[in-house]
Motif scaffolding. Structure first.
Motif, short mmCIF file in Angstrom:
data_model
loop_
_atom_site.label_atom_id
_atom_site.label_comp_id
_atom_site.label_asym_id
_atom_site.label_seq_id
_atom_site.Cartn_x
_atom_site.Cartn_y
_atom_site.Cartn_z
N LYS A 265 -5.29 -16.15 5.34
CA LYS A 265 -4.10 -16.10 4.82
C LYS A 265 -3.84 -15.74 5.92
N ILE A 266 -2.79 -15.72 6.44
CA ILE A 266 -1.82 -14.97 7.67
C ILE A 266 -1.96 -13.87 7.42
N PRO A 267 -1.78 -13.18 8.79
CA PRO A 267 -1.59 -11.87 8.58
C PRO A 267 -0.59 -10.86 8.68
N GLU A 268 0.78 -11.51 8.01
CA GLU A 268 2.32 -11.61 7.83
C GLU A 268 2.29 -11.31 6.57
N SER A 269 3.05 -10.32 6.52
CA SER A 269 3.24 -10.50 4.53
C SER A 269 5.28 -10.12 4.62
N VAL A 270 5.50 -9.95 3.32
CA VAL A 270 6.82 -8.95 3.69
C VAL A 270 6.18 -8.34 2.33
N LEU A 271 7.06 -6.88 1.81
CA LEU A 271 7.38 -5.89 0.41
C LEU A 271 8.25 -6.39 0.62
N VAL A 272 8.65 -6.87 -1.05
CA VAL A 272 10.15 -6.77 -2.04
C VAL A 272 10.08 -5.21 -2.35
N LEU A 273 11.09 -4.45 -2.09
CA LEU A 273 11.33 -3.22 -3.03
C LEU A 273 12.79 -3.66 -4.09
N ILE A 274 12.49 -3.70 -5.29
CA ILE A 274 12.92 -4.26 -6.71
C ILE A 274 13.87 -3.07 -7.01
N HIS A 275 14.96 -2.23 -6.92
CA HIS A 275 15.40 -1.29 -7.63
C HIS A 275 16.78 -1.68 -8.50
N THR A 276 17.61 -0.71 -8.82
CA THR A 276 18.51 -1.05 -10.20
C THR A 276 19.47 0.67 -8.83
N SER A 277 20.91 0.12 -9.15
CA SER A 277 21.98 1.13 -8.47
C SER A 277 21.70 2.47 -8.64
N ASP A 278 21.00 2.84 -9.35
CA ASP A 278 20.71 4.34 -9.86
C ASP A 278 19.43 4.64 -9.03
N MET A 279 18.90 3.80 -8.58
CA MET A 279 17.29 3.94 -7.60
C MET A 279 16.00 4.69 -8.60
N GLU A 280 16.14 3.33 -10.19
CA GLU A 280 15.35 3.21 -10.36
C GLU A 280 14.34 2.00 -9.71
N VAL A 281 13.01 2.54 -9.79
CA VAL A 281 11.99 1.12 -8.74
C VAL A 281 11.06 0.15 -10.04
N SER B 32 9.41 -3.39 10.21
CA SER B 32 8.40 -4.01 10.34
C SER B 32 7.11 -2.86 10.64
N ASN B 33 6.73 -2.99 10.05
CA ASN B 33 5.32 -1.42 9.43
C ASN B 33 3.83 -2.53 10.09
N VAL B 34 3.07 -2.22 10.92
CA VAL B 34 1.87 -2.65 10.96
C VAL B 34 0.87 -1.80 10.18
N TYR B 35 0.22 -2.45 10.04
CA TYR B 35 -1.54 -1.36 8.70
C TYR B 35 -2.41 -2.27 9.44
N GLU B 36 -3.68 -1.30 8.55
CA GLU B 36 -4.18 -2.02 8.90
C GLU B 36 -5.45 -2.43 7.64
N ILE B 37 -5.60 -3.47 7.06
CA ILE B 37 -5.82 -4.71 5.40
C ILE B 37 -6.78 -4.04 5.65
N TYR B 38 -6.63 -3.31 3.60
CA TYR B 38 -7.64 -2.80 3.55
C TYR B 38 -8.78 -3.04 3.53
N PRO B 39 -10.28 -2.92 4.13
CA PRO B 39 -11.89 -4.33 4.12
C PRO B 39 -11.93 -4.64 2.96
N VAL B 40 -11.44 -4.19 1.53
CA VAL B 40 -11.89 -4.71 0.66
C VAL B 40 -11.39 -6.52 0.45
N TRP B 41 -10.06 -6.17 1.27
CA TRP B 41 -9.33 -7.53 1.08
C TRP B 41 -9.55 -8.97 2.17
N ARG B 42 -10.13 -8.46 3.04
CA ARG B 42 -10.32 -8.60 4.75
C ARG B 42 -10.89 -9.80 5.13
N HIS B 43 -11.94 -10.02 3.92
CA HIS B 43 -12.81 -11.98 3.98
C HIS B 43 -11.61 -12.69 3.22
#
Length: 150
Positions: free
Chosen positions: A4-20, A75-86
């Protein structure tokens, strides 16, 4: 299988009244999150990655007219959880995540990829932030009020 490429997206899906919309991971029951996914190739534009992941994980199509992705320019840089590093090349320990959001009608059909997610839930933005297992996902949800047009 390629790493996997260590660059990703996070997409928040929400309504106009802020339900997520949160989705539960199939490989980790109890782990709730927004849509996430890595670039398929190094030159894939982030907006394309976000639209692709949104569709693959929820069936929602960002058509650019009524359903538009919003790039938070964050953008956020975070440590990859060990369970998914493989999944990454040897020695890769951090990922850069780019945040997007999309405002949808509450009654939009959601079709989960059963390989990736088992169920979904619409929650108030504060409840959604509390339920996320990922701190960067929770923090993005807490920033949602600043990114919703008045």
């Amino acid at each position: 299988m390629p790493h996997k490429i260590p660059e990703s997206v996070l997409v928040l899906i929400h309504t106009s009244d802020m339900e997520v919309l949160l989705i539960e991971r199939a490989d980790r029951p109890g782990f709730w999150q927004s849509v996430t996914g890595s670039l398929d190739r190094l030159d894939e534009p982030l907006m394309v990655t976000a639209a692709r992941e949104l569709f693959e994980e929820t069936g929602i199509v960002a058509d650019g007219d009524t359903i538009r992705l919003h790039d938070w320019q964050l953008s956020n840089v975070y440590e990859i959880y060990p369970v998914w590093r493989h999944r990454y090349a040897p020695g890769v320990t951090h990922n850069t995540e780019h945040v997007f959001s999309v405002c949808v009608p509450r009654d939009i059909p959601v079709t989960l990829s059963p390989r990736e997610h088992t169920q979904y839930a619409w929650l108030s933005w504060l409840e959604a932030a509390d339920r996320c297992f990922s701190s960067s996902n929770a923090e993005a949800i807490l920033q949602l009020p600043r990114h919703i047009a008045p």
